[in-house]
Scaffold this motif. Structure first.
Motif, PDB file in Angstrom:
ATOM      1  N   ARG A   1       0.858  -1.184   0.000  1.00  0.00           N
ATOM      2  CA  ARG A   1       0.000   0.000   0.000  1.00  0.00           C
ATOM      3  C   ARG A   1       0.891   1.229   0.000  1.00  0.00           C
ATOM      4  O   ARG A   1       1.998   1.201   0.565  1.00  0.00           O
ATOM      5  CB  ARG A   1      -0.868   0.028   1.268  1.00  0.00           C
ATOM      6  CG  ARG A   1      -1.897  -1.063   1.332  1.00  0.00           C
ATOM      7  CD  ARG A   1      -3.167  -0.694   0.602  1.00  0.00           C
ATOM      8  NE  ARG A   1      -4.195  -1.691   0.826  1.00  0.00           N
ATOM      9  CZ  ARG A   1      -4.856  -2.308  -0.141  1.00  0.00           C
ATOM     10  NH1 ARG A   1      -4.591  -2.050  -1.406  1.00  0.00           N
ATOM     11  NH2 ARG A   1      -5.790  -3.191   0.147  1.00  0.00           N
TER      12      ARG A   1
ATOM     13  N   ARG B   1      -3.799 -12.028   6.961  1.00  0.00           N
ATOM     14  CA  ARG B   1      -4.643 -12.650   5.935  1.00  0.00           C
ATOM     15  C   ARG B   1      -5.051 -14.056   6.334  1.00  0.00           C
ATOM     16  O   ARG B   1      -6.144 -14.495   6.006  1.00  0.00           O
ATOM     17  CB  ARG B   1      -3.905 -12.710   4.588  1.00  0.00           C
ATOM     18  CG  ARG B   1      -3.870 -11.431   3.802  1.00  0.00           C
ATOM     19  CD  ARG B   1      -5.203 -10.819   3.505  1.00  0.00           C
ATOM     20  NE  ARG B   1      -6.019 -11.444   2.505  1.00  0.00           N
ATOM     21  CZ  ARG B   1      -6.694 -10.775   1.560  1.00  0.00           C
ATOM     22  NH1 ARG B   1      -6.633  -9.465   1.469  1.00  0.00           N
ATOM     23  NH2 ARG B   1      -7.467 -11.409   0.713  1.00  0.00           N
TER      24      ARG B   1
ATOM     25  N   HIS C   1      -2.646   0.191  -4.796  1.00  0.00           N
ATOM     26  CA  HIS C   1      -1.527  -0.726  -4.516  1.00  0.00           C
ATOM     27  C   HIS C   1      -0.252   0.098  -4.717  1.00  0.00           C
ATOM     28  O   HIS C   1      -0.299   1.185  -5.279  1.00  0.00           O
ATOM     29  CB  HIS C   1      -1.520  -1.891  -5.494  1.00  0.00           C
ATOM     30  CG  HIS C   1      -2.648  -2.858  -5.304  1.00  0.00           C
ATOM     31  ND1 HIS C   1      -2.509  -4.211  -5.483  1.00  0.00           N
ATOM     32  CD2 HIS C   1      -3.951  -2.687  -4.958  1.00  0.00           C
ATOM     33  CE1 HIS C   1      -3.662  -4.820  -5.257  1.00  0.00           C
ATOM     34  NE2 HIS C   1      -4.565  -3.912  -4.948  1.00  0.00           N
TER      35      HIS C   1
ATOM     36  N   ARG D   1      -4.231  -8.636  -2.538  1.00  0.00           N
ATOM     37  CA  ARG D   1      -4.944  -7.725  -1.647  1.00  0.00           C
ATOM     38  C   ARG D   1      -6.456  -7.801  -1.846  1.00  0.00           C
ATOM     39  O   ARG D   1      -7.184  -6.979  -1.294  1.00  0.00           O
ATOM     40  CB  ARG D   1      -4.513  -6.268  -1.888  1.00  0.00           C
ATOM     41  CG  ARG D   1      -3.062  -5.946  -1.630  1.00  0.00           C
ATOM     42  CD  ARG D   1      -2.533  -6.363  -0.309  1.00  0.00           C
ATOM     43  NE  ARG D   1      -2.970  -5.661   0.864  1.00  0.00           N
ATOM     44  CZ  ARG D   1      -2.189  -4.959   1.680  1.00  0.00           C
ATOM     45  NH1 ARG D   1      -0.918  -4.797   1.409  1.00  0.00           N
ATOM     46  NH2 ARG D   1      -2.667  -4.434   2.792  1.00  0.00           N
TER      47      ARG D   1
ATOM     48  N   CYS E   1     -10.344  -8.220  -1.627  1.00  0.00           N
ATOM     49  CA  CYS E   1     -11.159  -8.069  -0.421  1.00  0.00           C
ATOM     50  C   CYS E   1     -11.214  -9.372   0.389  1.00  0.00           C
ATOM     51  O   CYS E   1     -11.598 -10.423  -0.131  1.00  0.00           O
ATOM     52  CB  CYS E   1     -12.573  -7.671  -0.834  1.00  0.00           C
ATOM     53  SG  CYS E   1     -13.720  -7.606   0.551  1.00  0.00           S
TER      54      CYS E   1
END
Ligand code: HEM
Length: 520
Positions: free
Chosen positions: A101, A131, A379, A447, A449
């Motif tokens: 990010r 994650r 990103h 990344r 959702c």
């Protein structure tokens, strides 16, 4: 001698050739991706589209004949990927390099307490550990969240009946209630809930700090070095906003989890993501990883609300918008539900999920036609890279133009500018598997959702339940006239929701009212 000269010449020739080739290569990779002209210092600040930038990005992509275009805004390089092929190549195949990010200098002032919100993608374990928890809870275990979604939806129907004009407030309360239920097992009190207050305080503080006005007002994002100046200097008004965000970003992960721990000790904690994870962590209490794992858990829990509440609410706002704009779709969807339930009950996960392809098609079409995040989330590139023979420098910010990709007729069939749920269906009404779900609505690559599956299920339940109980049509404005909602009136942040519009929401029949009030 002559032979020597020939050899020398050949060697020189080879060196020159190699050097020319090398220079060509270097020159080639020095090229930047095409994009609109820039001016010194300001870059594209003056020609950066003010509204609906996703449309202009696609136009530039066509004009410059490149699936990726580059812009510069106040020293930041920004790349927009406008085709599915480009997002597949960079976000998926080269995911290791395109999954971080961007650094947001304004958040440096807030401090580490906010780290959990914009986690960097690093080779170390931190992001991956987050994650893992999301994956365990949300990718496969969606069924665990259904009880909270079901009870929140039933409350929503009653609120819509009692006070239809405040439908957006009810939707906001419902998404919040279901998410807090599923995350912490919290049953939100109808009025002045203290835990909900903490969460809302955080959301307001974040809005305040990240809102266009605050960023415009604050010069830290443009000149990060200024954060070393004393706080009392005029012009540094961001500090009180940052202080507020710092405090609430500590409270938000800690206080609700503390509440679950207390209930756990008393043996009264209802099932939740927090409870399951705390129980699993109990067994590793003596491990050196325990403090790290506990911090990851706190972050994940706080992240669920931060990432899931406003996005789900926005999806529902566009659903109401669509049902008013396209009444034929609304009528058809309702007929499918009536056929399935025989009008005898409210739709539910157990009997109806997977048996109502038209409702799934409506859900898909709402997400495709009115993307909640039309250009997704930013990103950031970790290392220099070359794409289409152009150099993409480290720290470049990269967006996927989801709006453009979800209007690509090669993927979603003809007339993608028309709202048509039927595109996802075969002639016989079954799901047409040749047309994919509009997954770009949920982002890209590593990344993507983390709550995609659970969000889709919750949206499905709310949409089916509302259609089975109410008729939705244009509401009356302040001038006493019917108001046609306008798709051009929407918010301008990354999350794009329609601006307020009135809606007439009427219970379909006495029987529908009975079903609604008798639902346990
Ligand atoms: C309609 C509802 C939703 C939409 C449209 C949506 C969309 C998105 C998008 C576009 C991203 C950025 C992906 C990227 O960077 O490429 C994202 C990230 C994320 N979403 Fe959602 N989301 C929704 C609901 C939810 C829900 C209910 C949850 C929680 C369970 C959730 C959890 C997350 C998380 C944790 C991330 C960050 C992932 C990461 O940075 O690794 N989302 N979402």
């Amino acid at each position: 001698m002559a032979q020597f000269s020939v050899q020398l010449l050949a060697s020189i020739g080879a060196v020159v050739l190699a050097s020319t080739l090398f220079q060509k290569l270097v020159k080639k990779t020095d090229r930047r991706l095409p994009g609109p002209p820039t001016i010194p210092l300001l870059g594209n600040a003056l020609n950066f589209p003010r509204s609906k930038p996703w449309i202009q990005f696609l136009e530039w992509s066509r004009e410059y004949k490149s699936d990726a275009i580059q812009l510069e805004v106040l020293g930041n390089r920004i790349i927009i990927l406008n085709t599915i092929e480009a997002t597949q190549e960079l976000f998926v195949r080269r995911g290791l390099n395109y999954s971080s990010r961007p650094h947001i200098p304004i958040l440096d002032i807030v401090g580490r307490s906010i780290d959990w919100l914009f986690l960097n993608y690093t080779a170390d374990r931190v992001w991956r550990d987050h994650r893992k928890v999301y994956h365990r809870e949300f990718d496969t275990q969606t069924v665990l969240h259904r009880p909270y979604e079901t009870s929140a939806t039933k409350v929503l129907l009653k609120k819509l009946y009692d006070n239809p004009n405040d439908f957006v407030d009810h939707l906001r309360a419902t998404t919040g209630e279901a998410i807090l239920g599923t995350t912490y097992g919290i049953a939100v009190q109808p009025k002045d809930d203290p835990l909900l207050a903490i969460v809302n305080k955080f959301v307001a503080a974040l809005d305040n700090a990240m809102g266009a006005k605050a960023i415009g007002k604050s010069i830290f994002n443009v000149f990060p070095v200024l954060r070393h100046l004393p706080r009392w200097l005029p012009g540094l008004q961001f500090y009180p906003i940052a202080d507020e965000l710092r405090k609430s970003s500590i409270d938000m992960p800690e206080i609700p989890l503390g509440h679950v721990r207390k209930l756990m000790k008393e043996g009264t904690a209802p099932p939740s993501v927090a409870l399951r994870a705390l129980e699993a962590l109990e067994e590793t209490k003596d491990s050196p990883d325990y403090p790290h794992d506990m911090r990851v858990l706190q972050n994940v829990l706080a992240g669920i609300y931060a990432a899931g509440a406003d996005t789900t609410l926005t999806g529902m706002r566009w659903f109401f918008f669509s049902m008013i704009k396209f009444p034929h779709v609304q009528a058809k969807a309702r007929a499918h539900i009536d056929h399935q339930t025989e009008g005898k009950r409210l739709p539910d996960f157990g009997s109806d999920f997977g048996s109502l392809p038209y409702i799934e098609a409506v859900l898909n079409e709402v997400l495709r036609f009115f993307p909640v995040l039309p250009i997704g989330m930013p990103h950031c590139v970790v290392e220099d890279d070359v794409y289409n023979d152009c150099l993409i420098k480290k720290d470049t910010i990269v967006f996927g133009n989801s709006w453009a990709i979800m209007r690509d007729e090669k993927i979603y069939g003809p007339d993608t500018h028309v709202f048509k749920p039927e595109r996802f269906l075969n002639e016989d009404g079954s799901r047409n598997l040749a047309i994919p779900d509009p997954d770009q609505a949920f982002g890209y690559g590593r990344r993507v959702c983390a709550g995609k599956n659970v969000a889709r299920e919750f949206l499905w339940l709310m949409m089916a339940s509302i259609l089975s109980s109410f008729e939705i049509s244009q509401g009356v404005g302040e001038n006493g006239k019917l108001v046609e909602p306008d798709a051009d009136h929407h918010s301008s942040g990354l999350v794009c929701h329609p601006l307020a519009f009135p809606a007439k929401i009427v219970i379909r029949s006495e029987h529908a009212k009975e079903l609604l009030f008798n639902a346990d």
